[in-house]
Scaffold this active site. Structure first.
Site, PDB file in Angstrom:
ATOM      1  N   GLY A   1       0.833  -1.197   0.000  1.00 58.55           N
ATOM      2  CA  GLY A   1       0.000   0.000   0.000  1.00 58.55           C
ATOM      3  C   GLY A   1       0.867   1.245   0.000  1.00 58.55           C
ATOM      4  O   GLY A   1       1.953   1.246   0.592  1.00 58.55           O
TER       5      GLY A   1
ATOM      6  N   GLN B   1       3.131   9.925   0.878  1.00 63.62           N
ATOM      7  CA  GLN B   1       4.444   9.298   1.087  1.00 63.62           C
ATOM      8  C   GLN B   1       5.437   9.624  -0.020  1.00 63.62           C
ATOM      9  O   GLN B   1       6.637   9.465   0.164  1.00 63.62           O
ATOM     10  CB  GLN B   1       4.280   7.778   1.185  1.00 63.62           C
ATOM     11  CG  GLN B   1       3.509   7.326   2.420  1.00 63.62           C
ATOM     12  CD  GLN B   1       3.296   5.835   2.420  1.00 63.62           C
ATOM     13  OE1 GLN B   1       2.329   5.349   1.851  1.00 63.62           O
ATOM     14  NE2 GLN B   1       4.186   5.082   3.041  1.00 63.62           N
TER      15      GLN B   1
ATOM     16  N   HIS C   1      -4.987   2.392   7.254  1.00 59.81           N
ATOM     17  CA  HIS C   1      -3.593   2.833   7.370  1.00 59.81           C
ATOM     18  C   HIS C   1      -3.268   3.879   6.290  1.00 59.81           C
ATOM     19  O   HIS C   1      -2.657   4.916   6.582  1.00 59.81           O
ATOM     20  CB  HIS C   1      -2.681   1.598   7.234  1.00 59.81           C
ATOM     21  CG  HIS C   1      -1.221   1.873   7.173  1.00 59.81           C
ATOM     22  ND1 HIS C   1      -0.333   1.440   8.138  1.00 59.81           N
ATOM     23  CD2 HIS C   1      -0.457   2.524   6.251  1.00 59.81           C
ATOM     24  CE1 HIS C   1       0.888   1.829   7.821  1.00 59.81           C
ATOM     25  NE2 HIS C   1       0.857   2.482   6.667  1.00 59.81           N
ATOM     26  N   GLU C   2      -3.699   3.618   5.059  1.00 53.47           N
ATOM     27  CA  GLU C   2      -3.393   4.535   3.947  1.00 53.47           C
ATOM     28  C   GLU C   2      -4.189   5.835   4.053  1.00 53.47           C
ATOM     29  O   GLU C   2      -3.664   6.922   3.757  1.00 53.47           O
ATOM     30  CB  GLU C   2      -3.663   3.854   2.601  1.00 53.47           C
ATOM     31  CG  GLU C   2      -2.864   2.584   2.332  1.00 53.47           C
ATOM     32  CD  GLU C   2      -1.371   2.735   2.530  1.00 53.47           C
ATOM     33  OE1 GLU C   2      -0.851   3.854   2.382  1.00 53.47           O
ATOM     34  OE2 GLU C   2      -0.712   1.722   2.862  1.00 53.47           O
TER      35      GLU C   2
ATOM     36  N   HIS D   1      -2.504   8.244   6.248  1.00 48.95           N
ATOM     37  CA  HIS D   1      -1.423   8.999   5.593  1.00 48.95           C
ATOM     38  C   HIS D   1      -1.960  10.292   4.977  1.00 48.95           C
ATOM     39  O   HIS D   1      -1.321  11.343   5.068  1.00 48.95           O
ATOM     40  CB  HIS D   1      -0.775   8.179   4.477  1.00 48.95           C
ATOM     41  CG  HIS D   1       0.263   7.210   4.944  1.00 48.95           C
ATOM     42  ND1 HIS D   1       1.415   7.599   5.592  1.00 48.95           N
ATOM     43  CD2 HIS D   1       0.347   5.857   4.834  1.00 48.95           C
ATOM     44  CE1 HIS D   1       2.156   6.532   5.862  1.00 48.95           C
ATOM     45  NE2 HIS D   1       1.527   5.452   5.409  1.00 48.95           N
TER      46      HIS D   1
ATOM     47  N   CYS E   1       5.239  -0.066   7.308  1.00 51.22           N
ATOM     48  CA  CYS E   1       5.000   1.097   6.454  1.00 51.22           C
ATOM     49  C   CYS E   1       6.270   1.390   5.669  1.00 51.22           C
ATOM     50  O   CYS E   1       7.366   1.372   6.233  1.00 51.22           O
ATOM     51  CB  CYS E   1       4.644   2.305   7.323  1.00 51.22           C
ATOM     52  SG  CYS E   1       4.294   3.805   6.386  1.00 51.22           S
ATOM     53  N   LEU E   2       6.114   1.679   4.391  1.00 50.85           N
ATOM     54  CA  LEU E   2       7.286   2.026   3.571  1.00 50.85           C
ATOM     55  C   LEU E   2       7.964   3.295   4.083  1.00 50.85           C
ATOM     56  O   LEU E   2       9.151   3.495   3.819  1.00 50.85           O
ATOM     57  CB  LEU E   2       6.858   2.204   2.105  1.00 50.85           C
ATOM     58  CG  LEU E   2       6.518   0.898   1.376  1.00 50.85           C
ATOM     59  CD1 LEU E   2       5.833   1.181   0.044  1.00 50.85           C
ATOM     60  CD2 LEU E   2       7.780   0.071   1.165  1.00 50.85           C
TER      61      LEU E   2
HETATM   62  C1  QAP Z   1       0.712  -0.655   4.872  1.00 53.05           C
HETATM   63  O1  QAP Z   1       2.843  -1.257   4.140  1.00 53.05           O
HETATM   64  C2  QAP Z   1       0.291  -1.793   5.755  1.00 53.05           C
HETATM   65  O2  QAP Z   1       9.369  -1.984   6.894  1.00 53.05           O
HETATM   66  C3  QAP Z   1       1.537  -1.029   3.686  1.00 53.05           C
HETATM   67  O3  QAP Z   1      11.448  -2.515   5.294  1.00 53.05           O
HETATM   68  C4  QAP Z   1       1.173  -2.779   6.152  1.00 53.05           C
HETATM   69  O4  QAP Z   1       3.567  -1.864   2.131  1.00 53.05           O
HETATM   70  C5  QAP Z   1      -0.971  -1.837   6.215  1.00 53.05           C
HETATM   71  C6  QAP Z   1       7.575  -2.366   3.744  1.00 53.05           C
HETATM   72  C7  QAP Z   1       0.755  -3.823   6.976  1.00 53.05           C
HETATM   73  C8  QAP Z   1      -1.389  -2.864   7.024  1.00 53.05           C
HETATM   74  C9  QAP Z   1      -0.531  -3.867   7.387  1.00 53.05           C
HETATM   75  C10 QAP Z   1       7.838  -2.143   5.079  1.00 53.05           C
HETATM   76  C11 QAP Z   1       8.640  -2.652   2.916  1.00 53.05           C
HETATM   77  C12 QAP Z   1       6.221  -2.285   3.183  1.00 53.05           C
HETATM   78  C13 QAP Z   1       9.117  -2.206   5.586  1.00 53.05           C
HETATM   79  C14 QAP Z   1       3.820  -1.697   3.303  1.00 53.05           C
HETATM   80  C15 QAP Z   1      10.191  -2.480   4.735  1.00 53.05           C
HETATM   81  C16 QAP Z   1       9.940  -2.713   3.402  1.00 53.05           C
HETATM   82  C17 QAP Z   1       5.161  -1.861   3.892  1.00 53.05           C
HETATM   83 CO    CO Z   2       2.265   3.523   5.451  1.00 59.33          CO
END
Ligand code: QAP
Ligand code: CO
Length: 168
Positions: free
Chosen positions: A46, A51, A134-135, A138, A92-93
């Site tokens: 996501g 971001q 979550h998004e 943001h 989270c990215l």
């Molecule tokens: C949001 O998160 C989300 O730490 C999206 O080193 C995540 O795409 C919502 C990512 C989980 C609900 C549950 C995170 C990539 C990606 C990191 C992501 C990383 C590399 C996170």
């Molecule tokens: Co995020």
């Protein structure tokens, strides 16, 4: 298409309130395409426009393993439709390397526009419901670390600031 730079916590630009999209035109579709390329390259599931330092209400998501189920949410609105809550280990990215449990409402109704500007309604549960909330956060300048204790948030901030100093 282009891979965009992802802002990382505690960058103050992540606190910006995004504005509604007035028209889903070629400029917005270009942004959507670039956001997908950026999210898939990371890889992530996501990404909100906030971001990538674009402060308009656009979210892209793909929960599939094969990166073949793209979802676009423009001007998303979330309504909570039940008392139930669920815990999920979120990442989270913009907070790379950190995963913490966050509690959110389990059942929501989402209204948004798709890539063509056509309205749709969804009643997701599970990870999809978590990810949309979550998004949407943001777009309102909010991060999952805001739900943690001040001590945990502070520790994450210090570790990321240290990493950013080394990268500079
Ligand atoms: C949001 O998160 C989300 O730490 C999206 O080193 C995540 O795409 C919502 C990512 C989980 C609900 C549950 C995170 C990539 C990606 C990191 C992501 C990383 C590399 C996170
Ligand atoms: Co995020």
């Amino acid at each position: 298409m282009a891979i965009l730079t992802i802002l990382e916590f505690p960058d103050p630009r992540l606190r910006t309130q995004a504005k509604s999209v007035e028209a889903v035109d070629s400029r917005i579709r270009q942004l959507v395409d670039d956001m997908f390329e950026t999210m898939y390259a990371a890889p992530g599931i996501g990404l909100a426009a906030t971001q990538v330092n674009v402060h308009e209400r656009v979210v892209v998501m793909d929960l599939s393993d094969e990166q073949n189920a793209p979802m676009v949410f423009i001007n998303p609105e979330v309504e909570i439709i039940g008392e139930e809550k669920q815990d999920y280990q979120e990442g989270c990215l913009s907070v790379p390397g950190f995963y913490e449990t966050v509690e959110r409402p389990s059942n929501i109704r989402v209204k948004a526009l798709d890539r063509d500007g056509t309205p749709f309604v969804l009643e997701p549960d599970g990870l999809l419901a978590v990810c949309i909330q979550h998004e949407l956060d943001h777009l309102d300048g909010k991060l999952f670390v805001d739900y943690l204790t001040p001590l945990k948030r502070q520790r994450i901030r210090q570790k990321l600031e240290k990493l950013h100093r080394k990268q500079a």
